[in-house]
Design a protein around this motif. Structure first.
Motif, PDB file in Angstrom:
ATOM      1  N   MET A  54      56.961 190.669 105.543  1.00  0.00           N
ATOM      2  CA  MET A  54      57.240 189.589 104.592  1.00  0.00           C
ATOM      3  C   MET A  54      55.957 189.041 103.988  1.00  0.00           C
ATOM      4  N   GLY A  82      68.568 182.121 102.951  1.00  0.00           N
ATOM      5  CA  GLY A  82      67.541 182.940 103.590  1.00  0.00           C
ATOM      6  C   GLY A  82      68.035 184.336 103.907  1.00  0.00           C
ATOM      7  N   LEU A 110      66.502 187.957 102.684  1.00  0.00           N
ATOM      8  CA  LEU A 110      66.199 189.090 103.565  1.00  0.00           C
ATOM      9  C   LEU A 110      66.894 190.354 103.085  1.00  0.00           C
ATOM     10  N   TRP A 158      61.118 184.248 108.050  1.00  0.00           N
ATOM     11  CA  TRP A 158      61.233 183.721 106.693  1.00  0.00           C
ATOM     12  C   TRP A 158      61.036 182.203 106.665  1.00  0.00           C
ATOM     13  N   GLN A 159      61.707 181.509 107.559  1.00  0.00           N
ATOM     14  CA  GLN A 159      61.597 180.055 107.576  1.00  0.00           C
ATOM     15  C   GLN A 159      60.213 179.592 108.003  1.00  0.00           C
ATOM     16  N   VAL A 171      57.664 181.447 104.788  1.00  0.00           N
ATOM     17  CA  VAL A 171      57.991 181.103 103.402  1.00  0.00           C
ATOM     18  C   VAL A 171      58.361 179.629 103.266  1.00  0.00           C
ATOM     19  N   ARG A 212      54.661 189.245  99.983  1.00  0.00           N
ATOM     20  CA  ARG A 212      54.317 188.066  99.185  1.00  0.00           C
ATOM     21  C   ARG A 212      52.862 188.070  98.743  1.00  0.00           C
TER      22      ARG A 212
END
Length: 310
Positions: free
Chosen positions: A163, A264, A268, A132-133, A136, A167
């Motif tokens: 992920m 975050g 998730l 994620w980090q 995103v 998106r």
């Protein structure tokens, strides 16, 4: 309480069952009864001493946990006794995740996804936050982009490709032939068998590359990026040569390592509860089998995640 500790650096055999007093939460912390603990490659690096985050032994490795709040210290307003939570507390300091109980700052935890049991939730924080980090927060992956995820069958990779797809990106991934069906089922539009072909010949016009391998793979990933594209690496964070090579081509090179983040984690959880994110468990083992868990993750052939049950 029962836990797994080590008194020296070394192979998986240095991990041994032990007992200790239950920890007490400090101000702004909660005590969590651990129902499952995730196992990650960083655990093995710390255990062996190749990445000595925790200094010399003895210590207890492990960061990913999912469990139930059993005690709330003054200052905590987000949780109450009985709440189910998950997270990756205190990284890169010791969290002592391979244990029946851990304490953690309340804002480094989030409510467990309602759709996941504790083993699946415990497999999510470190790998999920890394993805994620990277994708995103750092790269800003969005609709219409082409994203290459290296090692899409691994712990970080299998979450990252989902992920990116969620998106709106088109996802390419490298994987062995044995993992091809697995990554396609998770949403990979194109699978590149890195053992049978050069990914740099197979992939073109990519907006974002997520490097989970490092070394020559990271450097050659620059060849597949469009002008202005982004390489995000979770391995070569300190590689100045790689950063210079990217800058010389007008590309971005970003190094990312997961840090605790309840925002975050909540994202998730939302993805998991919406059905957009599946966590694949390769093995679920008792806490006393921590050494076997480390052998599995060090084999390099595991699809998804390995979890311990205290």
């Amino acid at each position: 309480m029962h836990l797994v500790t080590q008194r020296s650096f070394g192979g998986p055999e240095v991990l041994e069952p032990a007992a200790a007093d239950r920890p007490r939460p400090l101000l702004n912390e909660v005590l969590v009864r651990v129902r499952a603990a995730g196992v990650n490659p960083i655990d093995a690096h710390v255990r062996s001493g190749t990445i000595p985050l925790l200094g010399p032994p003895p210590f207890v490795v492990g960061w990913d946990v999912s469990g139930v709040v059993e005690e709330v210290a003054p200052g905590v307003t987000r949780f109450a006794v009985g709440d189910e939570v998950f997270g990756m507390p205190l990284m890169p300091r010791a969290a002592g995740g391979y244990a029946e109980y851990v304490t953690a700052p309340s804002r480094q935890l989030a409510r467990k996804p309602a759709s996941l049991d504790h083993p699946h939730a415990a497999a999510l924080p470190l790998a999920g936050l890394t993805a994620w980090q990277a994708l995103v927060d750092a790269a800003g992956v969005g609709a219409g982009q082409r994203v290459l995820v290296h090692a899409g069958g691994g712990g970080v990779g299998h979450l990252a490709l989902q992920m990116a797809r969620a998106r709106g990106a088109e996802v390419l991934t490298t994987a062995s032939a044995a993992k091809a069906d697995f990554v396609r089922a998770l949403g990979a539009a194109e699978v590149i068998d890195y053992r049978g072909m050069d990914f740099a010949d197979a992939a073109r016009d990519v907006d974002v590359v997520l490097d989970t391998v490092g070394g020559d793979t990271a450097l050659r990933s620059l060849d597949v990026l469009r002008p202005g594209g982004t390489l995000v690496t979770i391995v070569e964070m300190r590689n100045a040569e790689l950063a210079r090579a990217a800058a010389d081509r007008g590309l971005r090179c970003l190094g990312v390592t997961a840090e605790p983040d309840h925002v975050g984690l909540a994202a998730l959880a939302d993805l998991a509860d919406s059905g957009a994110l599946r966590v694949h468990l390769a093995h679920t083992l008792p806490l006393s089998d921590a050494a076997r868990a480390h052998r599995l993750i060090e084999s390099g052939s595991t699809m998804g995640k390995v979890v311990l049950i205290p």
